[in-house]
Write an enzyme that holds these catalytic residues in place. Structure first.
Site, PDB file in Angstrom:
ATOM      1  N   SER A 115      -9.677  -0.634   7.565  1.00  0.00           N
ATOM      2  CA  SER A 115      -9.185  -0.534   6.186  1.00  0.00           C
ATOM      3  C   SER A 115      -8.468  -1.742   5.623  1.00  0.00           C
ATOM      4  O   SER A 115      -8.165  -1.759   4.430  1.00  0.00           O
ATOM      5  CB  SER A 115      -8.277   0.679   6.044  1.00  0.00           C
ATOM      6  OG  SER A 115      -9.073   1.820   5.873  1.00  0.00           O
ATOM      7  N   SER A 161      -9.718   1.735   3.277  1.00  0.00           N
ATOM      8  CA  SER A 161      -8.894   2.478   2.365  1.00  0.00           C
ATOM      9  C   SER A 161      -7.878   1.625   1.600  1.00  0.00           C
ATOM     10  O   SER A 161      -7.326   2.086   0.596  1.00  0.00           O
ATOM     11  CB  SER A 161      -8.123   3.560   3.131  1.00  0.00           C
ATOM     12  OG  SER A 161      -7.255   2.969   4.080  1.00  0.00           O
ATOM     13  N   LYS A 206       0.858  -1.200   0.000  1.00  0.00           N
ATOM     14  CA  LYS A 206       0.000   0.000   0.000  1.00  0.00           C
ATOM     15  C   LYS A 206       0.888   1.241   0.000  1.00  0.00           C
ATOM     16  O   LYS A 206       1.889   1.285   0.729  1.00  0.00           O
ATOM     17  CB  LYS A 206      -0.897  -0.045   1.242  1.00  0.00           C
ATOM     18  CG  LYS A 206      -1.911   1.079   1.349  1.00  0.00           C
ATOM     19  CD  LYS A 206      -2.798   0.873   2.586  1.00  0.00           C
ATOM     20  CE  LYS A 206      -3.820   1.979   2.762  1.00  0.00           C
ATOM     21  NZ  LYS A 206      -4.697   1.788   3.925  1.00  0.00           N
TER      22      LYS A 206
HETATM   23  N1  GLN Z   1     -13.154   3.995   6.796  1.00  0.00           N
HETATM   24  C1  GLN Z   1     -12.432   4.457   7.920  1.00  0.00           C
HETATM   25  C2  GLN Z   1     -12.090   5.922   7.759  1.00  0.00           C
HETATM   26  O1  GLN Z   1     -12.433   6.459   6.774  1.00  0.00           O
HETATM   27  C3  GLN Z   1     -11.232   3.610   8.151  1.00  0.00           C
HETATM   28  C4  GLN Z   1     -10.008   4.054   7.463  1.00  0.00           C
HETATM   29  C5  GLN Z   1      -8.809   3.196   7.770  1.00  0.00           C
HETATM   30  O2  GLN Z   1      -8.892   2.186   8.449  1.00  0.00           O
HETATM   31  N2  GLN Z   1      -7.678   3.658   7.303  1.00  0.00           N
HETATM   32  O3  GLN Z   1     -11.493   6.525   8.578  1.00  0.00           O
END
Ligand code: GLN
Length: 512
Positions: free
Chosen positions: A178, A154, A79
């Site tokens: 995420s 994400s 990532k």
């Molecule tokens: N969907 C969550 C957010 O927008 C989680 C994001 C993540 O785990 N990086 O913050």
């Protein structure tokens, strides 16, 4: 079966036996990327030449009889949020579009030391803020199961590249789901380790008390293999836990005798899709058939988890992202243009003798900060910074941030009480299968609510895994989440493996 359909563990065995070379394996994934990634969009950048050169070097060392690292020759996708001194690290943000880190993150260093072949960098929501990968400043990633749908986020690129057969292993990060949510929506396995189990050194920070790095792959075994490589204490990360890393692979196939599986009353409530509920309940029955006792438990504060997360995560983000000022890192606005605009503004104010306006006029430095941030952050990142700055501001701190910290403690206490009665907790990963791209574009709150089942593990610091447990009538993957007490990854993986050993859901692949 084509090479790219093999699991990482299978490929590793063939590499060790000399029946497959890393060059062949890497080439097969590069071919798959060439054939399919234009449609899927999982990768931001792939450096095929570098990957093949690395693969050739590993093959040579193997032939020369050298002792190689534990992932020797296996391709892996990373990532684009973990620093790699050989690569740009963009966080899918215009802010870091040209940022070249001066050092390797610990996780990337461990992958290199394990002789893995780094294939490329995967797409993500900008600074990992989001749950659909639609917040990337650079491109859209599509769900390999249905190209009209989002892969989740994400770590959407990380999950989509495994689901699409473009990489056998990938690294994601999980601040509020995420890794687990995109794994669930793309029908792959993803594990968020205990907070502190994997080093955050060199991980570009989003919310430092919640961020964790973890593995995604197409089987529990492959996830265990990758976790074993990246886990462990790191003196460079002060929140890293100094605890031994068990041999996850050695115990993986030992079923958990007398497993007590917790099912949370509050999880099966309004809003849960009927097909998702049916698949998760079916999965729980599989555990019962394997001798587990199922216990209903309660996590009374879980209803506050999303609200708590969306105070704490943006607060930490607003403070972490203050460093992007156009001076230290990344993007800087066009300074000459900024100065000339400022001059014309000043002239106009002087001509109209607007004293108040003149007094309020930005200094060049402040204007540079403002423009830089305005031009280089996307809308969701700005929203988080504003939410966080508000929650932390004098007069609101107690009502929002401090309160959220107290609720966070209560959420952790609920888990402590639950884990006195059960070994693992089973739940859905998301309330619905993959949603359409653009479906929640105008409704950030709806997007935040997708995190209902995943954010608690981050707030409480617990490990969690997402694994495929069904397919909807329209052919979309459904995920099962298992959660365990802190540092109980071994138990979590064994529990997940019990399910996979008796079901075939993880073997389903998208067409194409
Ligand atoms: N969907 C969550 C957010 O927008 C989680 C994001 C993540 O785990 N990086 O913050």
């Amino acid at each position: 079966m084509s090479i790219t359909e093999q699991s990482a563990t299978e490929s590793l065995a063939l590499l060790k036996q000399g029946e497959l070379t890393s060059v062949e394996l890497t080439q097969a994934y590069l071919d798959a990327i060439n054939a399919r990634d234009e449609q899927i969009g999982a990768f931001l950048r792939v450096d095929g030449e570098a990957a093949l050169a690395r693969a050739a070097e590993i093959d040579q060392r193997r032939q020369a009889g050298e002792t190689l690292g534990e992932l020797a020759g296996l391709p892996i996708a990373v990532k684009d949020v973990l620093c790699d001194s050989d690569e740009r690290t963009t966080c899918a943000s215009k802010m870091l579009e040209d940022f070249r880190p001066p050092y390797d993150s610990t996780v990337v260093a461990k992958l290199k030391a394990a002789d893995a072949v780094l294939l490329g960098r995967t797409n993500m929501d900008e600074f990992a803020m989001g749950g659909s990968t639609e917040n990337s400043a650079f491109k859209l990633t599509r769900n390999p199961w249905d190209l009209q749908r989002a892969p989740g986020g994400s770590s959407g690129g990380a999950a989509a590249c495994v689901a699409g057969g473009l990489a056998p292993l990938s690294i994601g990060t999980d601040t509020g789901g995420s890794i687990r949510q995109p794994a669930g929506l793309c029908g792959v396995v993803g594990l968020k380790p205990t907070y502190g189990r994997v080093s955050r050194y060199g991980l570009v920070a989003f919310a430092s008390s919640l961020d964790q790095v973890g593995p995604l792959a197409s089987s529990v075994e492959d996830v265990a293999l990758l976790l074993a490589t990246i886990a462990g204490h790191d003196p460079q990360d002060s929140t890293s836990l100094d605890a031994p890393v068990p041999d996850y692979l050695a115990t993986l196939n030992k079923p958990l005798d007398g497993l007590r599986l917790g099912v949370v009353r509050e999880h099966f409530a309004e809003g849960l899709d009927a097909e998702v509920e049916a698949s998760v309940r079916e999965a729980i029955k599989v555990y019962e058939s394997l001798g587990a006792t199922v216990k209903e438990i309660s996590l009374p504060h879980s209803k506050y988890a999303v609200a708590t997360y969306y105070v704490i995560a943006p607060s930490e983000a607003s403070s972490n992202l203050a460093r992007y000022d156009g001076v230290h890192y990344g993007y800087r606005t066009d300074v000459a243009k900024m100065i000339s605009d400022l001059d014309s503004e000043r002239k106009e104010l002087e001509e109209t003798d607007d004293k108040e306006g003149l007094e309020k006029l930005d200094t060049p430095l402040v204007r540079m900060y403002r423009r830089t941030r305005d031009e280089a952050f996307g809308p969701e990142v700005k929203r988080r910074i504003m939410l966080g700055a508000y929650a932390l501001s004098a007069g609101y701190y107690d009502a929002y941030y401090l309160k959220a910290l107290k609720v966070r403690r209560l959420i952790r206490q609920d888990f402590d009480a639950a884990f006195a009665e059960v070994d693992l907790i089973a739940s859905p990963v998301t309330a619905e299968p993959a949603f359409k791209i653009g479906q929640m574009a105008d409704d950030p709150l709806a997007m935040y609510l997708v995190d209902l089942y995943t954010v608690s593990a981050n707030l409480a610091g617990l490990p969690g895994i997402s694994l495929p447990c069904g397919l909807s009538k329209s052919g979309l993957p459904i995920g099962l989440q298992l959660q365990a007490p802190p540092l109980a990854e071994e138990k979590l993986l064994r529990g997940a493996q019990m399910f996979q050993a008796h079901t075939d859901w993880h073997k389903n692949k998208p067409e194409g």
